[in-house]
Design a protein around this motif. Structure first.
Motif, PDB file in Angstrom:
ATOM      1  N   GLY A 100       1.852   4.937 -11.346  1.00 32.26           N
ATOM      2  CA  GLY A 100       3.143   4.266 -11.297  1.00 32.26           C
ATOM      3  C   GLY A 100       3.126   3.198 -10.223  1.00 32.26           C
ATOM      4  O   GLY A 100       2.083   2.915  -9.621  1.00 32.26           O
ATOM      5  N   ILE A 101       4.299   2.590  -9.985  1.00 34.86           N
ATOM      6  CA  ILE A 101       4.429   1.634  -8.895  1.00 34.86           C
ATOM      7  C   ILE A 101       5.386   2.231  -7.862  1.00 34.86           C
ATOM      8  O   ILE A 101       6.046   3.242  -8.126  1.00 34.86           O
ATOM      9  CB  ILE A 101       4.927   0.262  -9.387  1.00 34.86           C
ATOM     10  N   ALA A 102       5.481   1.605  -6.702  1.00 29.39           N
ATOM     11  CA  ALA A 102       6.301   2.204  -5.644  1.00 29.39           C
ATOM     12  C   ALA A 102       6.805   1.126  -4.690  1.00 29.39           C
ATOM     13  O   ALA A 102       6.387  -0.036  -4.737  1.00 29.39           O
ATOM     14  CB  ALA A 102       5.500   3.249  -4.877  1.00 29.39           C
ATOM     15  N   ILE A 103       7.717   1.560  -3.830  1.00 35.47           N
ATOM     16  CA  ILE A 103       8.222   0.728  -2.745  1.00 35.47           C
ATOM     17  C   ILE A 103       7.689   1.304  -1.439  1.00 35.47           C
ATOM     18  O   ILE A 103       7.789   2.512  -1.204  1.00 35.47           O
ATOM     19  CB  ILE A 103       9.766   0.717  -2.718  1.00 35.47           C
ATOM     20  N   ILE A 104       7.140   0.446  -0.583  1.00 31.43           N
ATOM     21  CA  ILE A 104       6.550   0.920   0.663  1.00 31.43           C
ATOM     22  C   ILE A 104       6.942  -0.020   1.800  1.00 31.43           C
ATOM     23  O   ILE A 104       7.164  -1.213   1.581  1.00 31.43           O
ATOM     24  CB  ILE A 104       5.002   1.012   0.533  1.00 31.43           C
ATOM     25  N   ASP A 105       7.041   0.517   2.988  1.00 27.95           N
ATOM     26  CA  ASP A 105       7.336  -0.344   4.141  1.00 27.95           C
ATOM     27  C   ASP A 105       6.087  -1.094   4.572  1.00 27.95           C
ATOM     28  O   ASP A 105       4.966  -0.637   4.375  1.00 27.95           O
ATOM     29  CB  ASP A 105       7.846   0.516   5.301  1.00 27.95           C
ATOM     30  N   GLN A 106       6.283  -2.245   5.161  1.00 28.97           N
ATOM     31  CA  GLN A 106       5.146  -3.094   5.509  1.00 28.97           C
ATOM     32  C   GLN A 106       4.269  -2.513   6.596  1.00 28.97           C
ATOM     33  O   GLN A 106       3.078  -2.821   6.666  1.00 28.97           O
ATOM     34  CB  GLN A 106       5.633  -4.479   5.939  1.00 28.97           C
ATOM     35  N   PHE A 107       4.800  -1.637   7.456  1.00 30.71           N
ATOM     36  CA  PHE A 107       4.007  -1.110   8.554  1.00 30.71           C
ATOM     37  C   PHE A 107       2.965  -0.109   8.068  1.00 30.71           C
ATOM     38  O   PHE A 107       1.903   0.028   8.659  1.00 30.71           O
ATOM     39  CB  PHE A 107       4.916  -0.482   9.610  1.00 30.71           C
ATOM     40  N   THR A 108       3.259   0.602   6.989  1.00 31.65           N
ATOM     41  CA  THR A 108       2.294   1.552   6.426  1.00 31.65           C
ATOM     42  C   THR A 108       1.055   0.841   5.917  1.00 31.65           C
ATOM     43  O   THR A 108      -0.058   1.362   6.009  1.00 31.65           O
ATOM     44  CB  THR A 108       2.933   2.368   5.296  1.00 31.65           C
ATOM     45  N   VAL A 109       1.238  -0.359   5.378  1.00 28.39           N
ATOM     46  CA  VAL A 109       0.124  -1.061   4.735  1.00 28.39           C
ATOM     47  C   VAL A 109      -0.303  -2.308   5.505  1.00 28.39           C
ATOM     48  O   VAL A 109      -1.085  -3.108   5.003  1.00 28.39           O
ATOM     49  CB  VAL A 109       0.502  -1.437   3.295  1.00 28.39           C
ATOM     50  N   ALA A 110       0.192  -2.493   6.726  1.00 28.44           N
ATOM     51  CA  ALA A 110      -0.180  -3.669   7.514  1.00 28.44           C
ATOM     52  C   ALA A 110      -1.663  -3.648   7.850  1.00 28.44           C
ATOM     53  O   ALA A 110      -2.297  -2.597   7.916  1.00 28.44           O
ATOM     54  CB  ALA A 110       0.644  -3.714   8.802  1.00 28.44           C
ATOM     55  N   HIS A 111      -2.227  -4.821   8.046  1.00 31.16           N
ATOM     56  CA  HIS A 111      -3.635  -4.982   8.429  1.00 31.16           C
ATOM     57  C   HIS A 111      -4.574  -4.284   7.430  1.00 31.16           C
ATOM     58  O   HIS A 111      -5.609  -3.736   7.834  1.00 31.16           O
ATOM     59  CB  HIS A 111      -3.868  -4.434   9.839  1.00 31.16           C
TER      60      HIS A 111
END
Length: 312
Positions: free
Chosen positions: A237-248
């Motif tokens: 599926g797709i999802a919504i995530i905060d930018q800090f979890t996936v930063a860098h």
């Protein structure tokens, strides 16, 4: 009564055995050393040294004094060693907590800075749910918690960390893959993972969906961002995530799309009200804030830092 300067000079003569050697050790003139030794002997009525062949030897009556002087210097050396250890963090422990979204990438980057500054500091990191943060702080288990939401509690104080945005994440090969942005309406056309209206980030998207009267289908519920990313990467599926979890590039193998609607949120550091903060936790907070603000959307590189993850 001897002054600290007199103790220092007498010991220097004792250690070096000459007036010249003592002067060199203390980086002063030899006549000054000689005058102070003679003055000290006259004022105390004690002869500290006897001179033989140009060298100074302790007199028998001064042996006990020298023993005490050496004891004083040993304690000074011990004090200097303790001060040095404190400066390197060797006698302390940094105890901090964080919600998962900030602990994934941001906390480790801040801790790396802390370790460079305090190489011997003990560090204890706890990953906490929002509701666990209250007991963690009030019971003294740690000094601070990085939070994605500001709670209303009389026993806690909150300091701002940074602002962030939410992103839509999709697996490679998905219909939305390769796009730069996506709207809330487009997101609802696909099976969703992990949006919980009771979660701070989930609440943002739930409110956007409600405001636009959009129905959405949550096929898998998963609370933590790393699990959500793994499920998306698996093509579930797709999802919504905060930018800090996936930063860098914090989670490679997924693609990030900016959401058209505003999704800005604020993060905080929570501390126990009235409790003094250690030097080490103050430094950690400073470094964590710097890391997170470096990718803030308002600073123009937040999107770039997040999108780097999709190039992995």
């Amino acid at each position: 009564m001897m002054t600290l300067r007199q103790v220092e000079v007498i010991r220097a003569v004792m250690v070096t055995g000459t007036i010249g050697g003592a002067a060199k050790l203390l980086n002063v003139s030899a006549p000054g050393i000689s005058r102070l030794v003679k003055y000290t002997e006259r004022s105390l009525g004690i002869r500290f040294f006897q001179r033989q062949n140009g060298r100074y030897f302790p007199t028998p009556e001064a042996e006990n004094i020298f023993e005490q002087i050496n004891g004083v210097y040993k304690k000074v050396d011990d004090l200097s060693e303790i001060i040095s250890k404190i400066g390197r963090g060797g006698l302390s422990e940094l105890r901090i907590g964080s919600v998962p979204s900030i602990s994934q990438v941001m906390v480790p980057r801040a801790i790396e800075r802390v370790r460079r500054r305090y190489p011997d500091l003990g560090i204890d990191i706890n990953i906490l749910k929002l509701e666990e943060a209250i007991d963690y702080l009030l019971l003294g288990r740690g000094e601070c918690v990085a939070m994605s939401y500001r709670l209303e509690h009389s026993g806690l104080d909150f300091m701002p960390l940074a602002s962030g945005e939410l992103y839509c994440i999709v697996p490679p090969g998905h219909e939305l893959a390769g796009r730069k942005q996506v709207s809330a309406a487009e997101i609802t056309r696909y099976p969703l993972i992990g949006i919980d209206p009771n979660d701070p980030y989930g609440r943002i998207m739930a409110e956007i969906f409600a405001r636009h009267r959009l129905d959405y289908n949550i096929t898998i519920r998963a609370r933590f961002g790393t699990t959500v990313c793994a499920l998306v990467k698996a093509g579930l599926g797709i999802a919504i995530i905060d930018q800090f979890t996936v930063a860098h590039g914090g989670y490679p193998g997924i693609e990030l799309l900016k959401i058209t609607e505003p999704t800005r949120f604020d993060t905080y550091i929570a501390v126990k009200r009235g409790a003094p903060l250690s030097l080490h936790v103050e430094y950690f907070i400073e470094q964590l804030r710097a890391e997170m603000r470096a990718v803030e959307p308002s600073r123009g590189n937040g999107k770039a830092a997040a999108v780097r993850g999709r190039k992995k």
